[in-house]
Design a protein around this motif. Structure first.
Motif, PDB file in Angstrom:
ATOM      1  N   ILE A 120      19.573  13.927 -54.115  1.00 21.60           N
ATOM      2  CA  ILE A 120      18.517  13.212 -53.549  1.00 21.60           C
ATOM      3  C   ILE A 120      18.647  14.047 -52.314  1.00 21.60           C
ATOM      4  N   VAL A 121      17.304  14.565 -51.673  1.00 22.64           N
ATOM      5  CA  VAL A 121      17.003  15.095 -50.399  1.00 22.64           C
ATOM      6  C   VAL A 121      16.276  14.207 -49.475  1.00 22.64           C
ATOM      7  N   LEU A 122      16.728  13.932 -48.370  1.00 22.72           N
ATOM      8  CA  LEU A 122      16.239  12.934 -47.211  1.00 22.72           C
ATOM      9  C   LEU A 122      15.865  13.700 -46.304  1.00 22.72           C
ATOM     10  N   ASP A 123      14.871  13.330 -45.636  1.00 23.24           N
ATOM     11  CA  ASP A 123      14.461  13.983 -44.181  1.00 23.24           C
ATOM     12  C   ASP A 123      15.407  13.469 -43.333  1.00 23.24           C
TER      13      ASP A 123
ATOM     14  N   ALA B  94      20.877  15.416 -46.420  1.00 20.90           N
ATOM     15  CA  ALA B  94      19.791  14.954 -45.233  1.00 20.90           C
ATOM     16  C   ALA B  94      19.712  16.033 -44.274  1.00 20.90           C
ATOM     17  N   ASP B  95      18.381  16.092 -43.784  1.00 23.91           N
ATOM     18  CA  ASP B  95      18.151  17.035 -42.766  1.00 23.91           C
ATOM     19  C   ASP B  95      18.701  16.850 -41.244  1.00 23.91           C
ATOM     20  N   THR B  96      18.644  15.628 -40.946  1.00 24.19           N
ATOM     21  CA  THR B  96      19.174  14.622 -40.114  1.00 24.19           C
ATOM     22  C   THR B  96      20.005  13.439 -40.386  1.00 24.19           C
ATOM     23  N   GLN B  97      21.035  13.199 -39.563  1.00 27.58           N
ATOM     24  CA  GLN B  97      21.500  11.930 -39.618  1.00 27.58           C
ATOM     25  C   GLN B  97      21.586  11.193 -38.321  1.00 27.58           C
ATOM     26  N   THR B  98      21.450  10.009 -38.182  1.00 28.48           N
ATOM     27  CA  THR B  98      21.194   9.245 -36.998  1.00 28.48           C
ATOM     28  C   THR B  98      22.661   8.644 -36.614  1.00 28.48           C
ATOM     29  N   MET B  99      23.384   8.541 -37.853  1.00 26.88           N
ATOM     30  CA  MET B  99      24.544   7.665 -37.484  1.00 26.88           C
ATOM     31  C   MET B  99      25.889   8.570 -38.393  1.00 26.88           C
ATOM     32  N   GLY B 100      25.726   9.989 -38.223  1.00 28.08           N
ATOM     33  CA  GLY B 100      26.717  10.699 -38.946  1.00 28.08           C
ATOM     34  C   GLY B 100      28.081  10.243 -38.481  1.00 28.08           C
TER      35      GLY B 100
END
Ligand code: BTN
Length: 267
Positions: free
Chosen positions: A24-27, A52-58
């Motif tokens: 699963i590839v997420l933006d 994911a290309d970025t995480q908002t709450m890594g």
């Protein structure tokens, strides 16, 4: 080099039985580990790779955040059904650390080492963190899934790290290899390690990459501060420390600190 996350590209290098449907590839996502946790509710049978290309709450260990800016890092989680894992699940973090180091060394020509238990350093800076979590059955309390989250700073420029990370964090800047290939190679190595199920061999290799063995370390346990020398890592992945007062302490979890001149590996 074009470096856009793509499951077709990952599949080109994948040798661990991942199918198109299991990648699963997420933006953008809050956290790939959290995404896997939600996915676990649909009871996938084997393994799923979420990137994911970025995480908002890594998320990092000990409630910390993992800085995950767009397109400059690898933010990946593997959701593994415990049925398929023979290796002691407590060693999966160790296995993931060894898998990352192998790939950095063999495919990126980067000399990486591991600060117990799962922080990966290169050129004196932390370049990768690993967060393994379990999903348990509410009735039996037994683990049914394991989520292994790996975050690598690939090309995050130093000046964009938050102030509190600026002196600690760095990027690997690999040459001639894409994030897709690195992700696939890590999953291949990791798969090979847990399928082989040889804890002694795994720990032997982990010790070669260790940044702490033979060094003076300090740590806190149950609110008390300790200082001593890290002398060994046992078959359970625990760190053995000879304290200054002569006692031997076995560290099962937590974090250790090293002197600031100790982050470059000496052989
Ligand atoms: C740490 O350094 O404390 C562990 C960091 C783990 C970060 C990775 S990035 C992919 C996965 N998703 C998360 O939210 N965390 C892990």
């Amino acid at each position: 080099m074009r470096d856009i996350l793509s499951r077709e590209e990952i599949l080109k290098y994948s040798q661990c039985g991942l199918s198109k449907e299991s990648i699963i590839v997420l933006d953008t996502v809050d956290s790939t580990n959290l995404y896997c946790r939600e996915l676990a509710a649909s009871k996938p049978r084997n393994k799923t790779l979420v990137i994911a290309d970025t995480q908002t709450m890594g998320r990092g260990r000990m409630g910390r955040k993992f800085f995950s800016p767009q397109s400059t890092g690898i933010y990946m989680s593997l959701l593994l059904n415990c049925n398929m894992i023979k290796l002691d699940i407590n060693l999966l973090t160790v296995a993931a650390g060894v898998a990352v180091c192998r790939v950095l060394k063999n495919y990126c020509r980067i000399d990486a080492s591991i600060k117990w238990v799962n922080d990966i350093f290169a050129n004196g800076k932390k370049v990768c963190g690993i967060l393994a979590e379990s999903v348990s059955d509410a009735n039996t309390n037994s683990h049914i899934y394991i989520i292994v989250g790996i975050g690598i700073n690939i090309s995050t420029p130093e000046n964009i790290f938050p102030d509190e990370l600026k002196s600690i964090a760095g990027s690997v800047y690999p040459i001639g290899i894409t994030r897709n290939e690195i992700i696939a190679r890590i999953t291949n190595e990791f798969h090979g390690i847990y399928k082989k199920n040889d804890a002694a061999e795994l720990i032997r290799e982990y010790k070669i990459y260790s940044l702490v063995l033979g060094k003076e370390i300090s740590f806190n346990q149950n609110g008390k501060a300790y200082t001593g020398t890290a002398t060994d890592i046992n078959e359970d992945g625990n760190l053995i420390c000879h304290l200054k007062n002569g006692e031997i302490f076995t560290l099962k979890s937590g974090e250790v600190s090293l002197g600031s001149n100790c982050f470059v590996k000496t052989i």
